[in-house]
Enzyme design. Structure first.
Site, short mmCIF file in Angstrom:
data_model
loop_
_atom_site.label_atom_id
_atom_site.label_comp_id
_atom_site.label_asym_id
_atom_site.label_seq_id
_atom_site.Cartn_x
_atom_site.Cartn_y
_atom_site.Cartn_z
N TYR A 22 -102.43 -31.17 -27.05
CA TYR A 22 -102.06 -29.82 -26.62
C TYR A 22 -100.55 -29.72 -26.40
CZ TYR A 22 -101.80 -25.60 -23.75
OH TYR A 22 -101.47 -24.37 -23.26
N SER A 67 -95.86 -23.42 -23.63
CA SER A 67 -96.38 -23.98 -22.38
C SER A 67 -95.31 -24.85 -21.75
CB SER A 67 -97.62 -24.83 -22.66
OG SER A 67 -97.98 -25.62 -21.54
#
Length: 248
Positions: A154, A140
């Site tokens: 995350y 990501s």
């Protein structure tokens, strides 16, 4: 050309979108996820899109680590060899650290990193045995820095995944095994469908098309879509922390 491709987390979101793009390119697919009913629906869609490909579906909970090895090997046998394995399964849950939701944060850590490690182990065992293959991890853009609130854990798991992928790539230098880490920017998916205001967000189809383009290039790392994320990442790396709170 990487003809036989395995994708985890393929029942929805980026996994589903990538499967559609690869089907259009005529690739055989092994699709893995917990929701096998969704996989069967996707298989029907893919074969309607391209009846000349082979599609294998397998139920898989990536947190059941022994199952990961079994399913990867079964897919390898079913397609008579895997050329590319895409470690995509993950979750977007997260809560501010110290607010009493450790169970949610640890679930994110286990799924996004420990389970990804199991998938990388299973994939590399196959590739080392056949001395060929392409390992892809879907990280990501958030892996670049620490982020606040729901993104704290995350982002940390994705940073760990990016580092893990780089280590595997270094280990494979000079071999027929390629390793790629993809850092998607903001792409609309099931994971973030409730998030309203997001800068530079693109729809799932456009985002997955960009991801597949990056995967096919087989570079060590890539950002998808390339614009603007391949340029923004340089700014984010040096941005003072006080400005990051407005990005999450």
């Amino acid at each position: 050309m990487r003809q036989n491709i395995l994708i985890t987390g393929a029942s929805s979101g980026l996994g589903r979108g990538m499967a559609i793009e690869f089907a259009r390119k005529g690739r055989n697919l092994a699709l893995c996820a917990r929701r096998v009913d969704k996989l069967e629906e996707l298989k029907h869609t893919l074969l309607k899109l391209n009846p000349n490909i082979k599609v294998v579906v397998k139920q898989l909970d990536v947190n059941e680590h022994s199952q990961v090895f079994d399913v990867f090997n079964e897919c390898n046998e079913a397609l008579l060899g895997l050329d590319r394995i895409i470690v995509n399964a993950g979750i977007g849950k997260g809560v501010t650290i110290g607010t009493g939701s450790f169970n949610i944060n640890v679930q994110t850590a286990q799924t996004n990193f420990i389970a990804a490690l199991a998938q990388a182990e299973a994939a590399m065992a196959i590739f080392r045995q056949q001395n060929a293959g392409h390992l892809v991890t879907i990280s990501s853009f958030s892996a670049l820095r620490g982020f606040r609130r729901a993104l704290t854990v995350y982002a940390a798991t994705k940073a760990a995944l990016s580092s893990l992928t780089e280590g595997i790539r270094i280990d494979c230098l000079g071999t027929p095994i390629n390793v790629t880490c993809v850092h998607p920017g903001f792409i609309r998916s099931e994971m973030n469908e409730k998030v309203k205001k997001v800068p530079f967000i693109v729809d799932t189809e456009a985002g997955c098309r960009a991801i597949v383009k990056g995967i096919e290039a087989e570079k060590a790392t890539c950002f998808a879509p390339n614009w603007p994320w391949a340029w923004i990442h340089w700014l984010v790396r040096i941005m003072p922390a006080r400005y990051l709170k407005h990005m999450s």
